[in-house]
Design a protein around this motif. Structure first.
Motif, short mmCIF file in Angstrom:
data_model
loop_
_atom_site.label_atom_id
_atom_site.label_comp_id
_atom_site.label_asym_id
_atom_site.label_seq_id
_atom_site.Cartn_x
_atom_site.Cartn_y
_atom_site.Cartn_z
N GLU A 1 -8.26 -2.83 -15.34
CA GLU A 1 -9.03 -4.06 -15.54
C GLU A 1 -10.24 -4.03 -14.62
O GLU A 1 -10.10 -3.95 -13.40
CB GLU A 1 -8.16 -5.29 -15.29
N VAL A 2 -11.42 -4.08 -15.23
CA VAL A 2 -12.68 -4.05 -14.47
C VAL A 2 -13.53 -5.26 -14.87
O VAL A 2 -13.31 -5.87 -15.92
CB VAL A 2 -13.49 -2.76 -14.74
N SER A 3 -14.49 -5.58 -14.04
CA SER A 3 -15.47 -6.61 -14.40
C SER A 3 -16.52 -5.98 -15.31
O SER A 3 -16.65 -4.76 -15.41
CB SER A 3 -16.13 -7.17 -13.14
N ALA B 1 -9.95 -8.77 -8.45
CA ALA B 1 -10.85 -7.63 -8.32
C ALA B 1 -10.37 -6.54 -9.29
O ALA B 1 -9.25 -6.61 -9.82
CB ALA B 1 -10.85 -7.11 -6.90
N ARG B 2 -11.22 -5.55 -9.51
CA ARG B 2 -10.81 -4.42 -10.36
C ARG B 2 -9.46 -3.88 -9.89
O ARG B 2 -9.20 -3.81 -8.67
CB ARG B 2 -11.88 -3.34 -10.32
N HIS B 3 -8.60 -3.48 -10.81
CA HIS B 3 -7.28 -2.94 -10.44
C HIS B 3 -6.72 -2.12 -11.59
O HIS B 3 -7.26 -2.11 -12.70
CB HIS B 3 -6.32 -4.07 -10.05
N PRO C 1 -15.95 -1.69 -22.23
CA PRO C 1 -14.61 -2.16 -22.60
C PRO C 1 -14.64 -3.54 -23.24
O PRO C 1 -15.52 -4.34 -22.94
CB PRO C 1 -13.87 -2.20 -21.27
N PRO C 2 -13.69 -3.82 -24.11
CA PRO C 2 -13.61 -5.15 -24.73
C PRO C 2 -12.99 -6.18 -23.77
O PRO C 2 -12.28 -5.83 -22.84
CB PRO C 2 -12.66 -4.92 -25.91
N ILE D 1 -9.99 -2.44 -19.97
CA ILE D 1 -10.39 -3.73 -20.53
C ILE D 1 -11.08 -4.58 -19.47
O ILE D 1 -10.97 -4.33 -18.28
CB ILE D 1 -9.18 -4.53 -21.10
N VAL D 2 -11.83 -5.58 -19.96
CA VAL D 2 -12.26 -6.71 -19.12
C VAL D 2 -11.26 -7.81 -19.43
O VAL D 2 -11.09 -8.19 -20.60
CB VAL D 2 -13.70 -7.15 -19.46
#
Lengths: 189, 189
Positions: free
Chosen positions: A73-75, A10-12, A86-87, A116-117
């Motif tokens: 870090e996200v989806s 999950a996003r973190h 984000p790249p 980023i992803v």
């Protein structure tokens, strides 16, 4: 058959020591909520909010321990909601990535970059990689037989004595495949 | 090479005539926002809100024309946010699926069922299917060379004289592959 456990991330957020000081107070130490698959890594009890041009997301889990640079870090789904682009990157490669505002209980940080992803990847302990003839940075194909079966291509191999065998994908990828953490995937070449 | 255009479907709702009457007023006619890839189908200017146990999502696009049964198609990500667990189904197969509250400008409907995660599929005009030797209901493998390449398995073929060639995936699948509407995918068997 070369089977690998799946971990759906999950996003973190990973925080630098300086940012932990700003967000939680000078000298604050993160507390462990639960240990993660990679030795020494943990999900912290603490969370932060992240704010983009289009929305705010509350309760974003912090992963510890602290790192040299803060990284979120996200989806892709999260990124559209937040209003940023984000790249897709390997962890640590945050050059020219967008930033976000991060809000903790004691302060705020406006990141200039760091979002980023995460590129899908597999952590291999060196012994697993040797057994299967896999090199660090090799691109792999992995079949996931979930509710919505698919084959992930360009899955990056990351090999180290410090890693435990685990494939990391994000929630978009997990949902697209209909798999959850602990399910098994199959390396197909 | 057998290439197929990709259509990434965001969450949307198909409404029955009776539900249009309740939500928008007796005898209301949906107005076209834009035509869709399938002949006669359109995205309406009108939207509704949908409400699950955990959250409300505003501005859910209505697709027209009206259908015999109301059906809501969401991504798995949406489903987690809403707090429901819809099955992955072909359009129209809504038995034993969960419901949601639907809110329009003139009224509300509490659906007992009708929410699904759409199973990935390709619409073929009969002439395309004949040319490529594809049968209705056949399960296909499709390679998507986006930013995050992958192969979708169990892609359902739907063949009709009323269809135009188009592969429909949802936002989780589009984001997992890094593709958007209008990109091309490749049928690999």
């Amino acid at each position: 058959m070369k089977t690998v456990p799946v971990g759906v991330s999950a996003r973190h957020i990973h925080l630098s020591p300086a940012h932990i000081d700003i967000l939680f107070g000078q000298g604050y130490e993160l507390t462990t909520f639960k240990d993660l698959s990679q030795p020494g890594q943990f999900a912290a009890q603490e969370t932060v909010a992240i704010v983009g041009p289009k929305c705010k997301i509350e309760k974003v889990r912090i992963l510890g321990p602290a790192r040299p640079s803060t990284q979120i870090e996200v989806s892709r789904t999260d990124a559209f909601s937040l209003g940023i682009n984000p790249p897709v990157r390997e962890s640590g490669q945050i050059e020219h990535s967008p930033g976000l505002r991060v809000i903790g209980p004691k302060g705020e940080v406006d990141l200039e970059h760091g979002v980023i992803v995460a590129a899908r990847h597999i952590h291999f302990h060196t012994s697993d990689a040797e057994k299967w003839g896999i090199q660090d940075k090799q691109l792999l194909r992995v079949k996931v037989n979930g509710e919505r079966p698919l084959i992930f291509e360009n899955v990056i191999a990351r090999v180290s004595d410090h890693y435990a065998l685990d494939m990391h994908i994000d929630t978009d990828e997990g949902n697209a495949a209909g798999v959850k953490t602990g399910d098994l995937a199959e390396l197909i070449d």
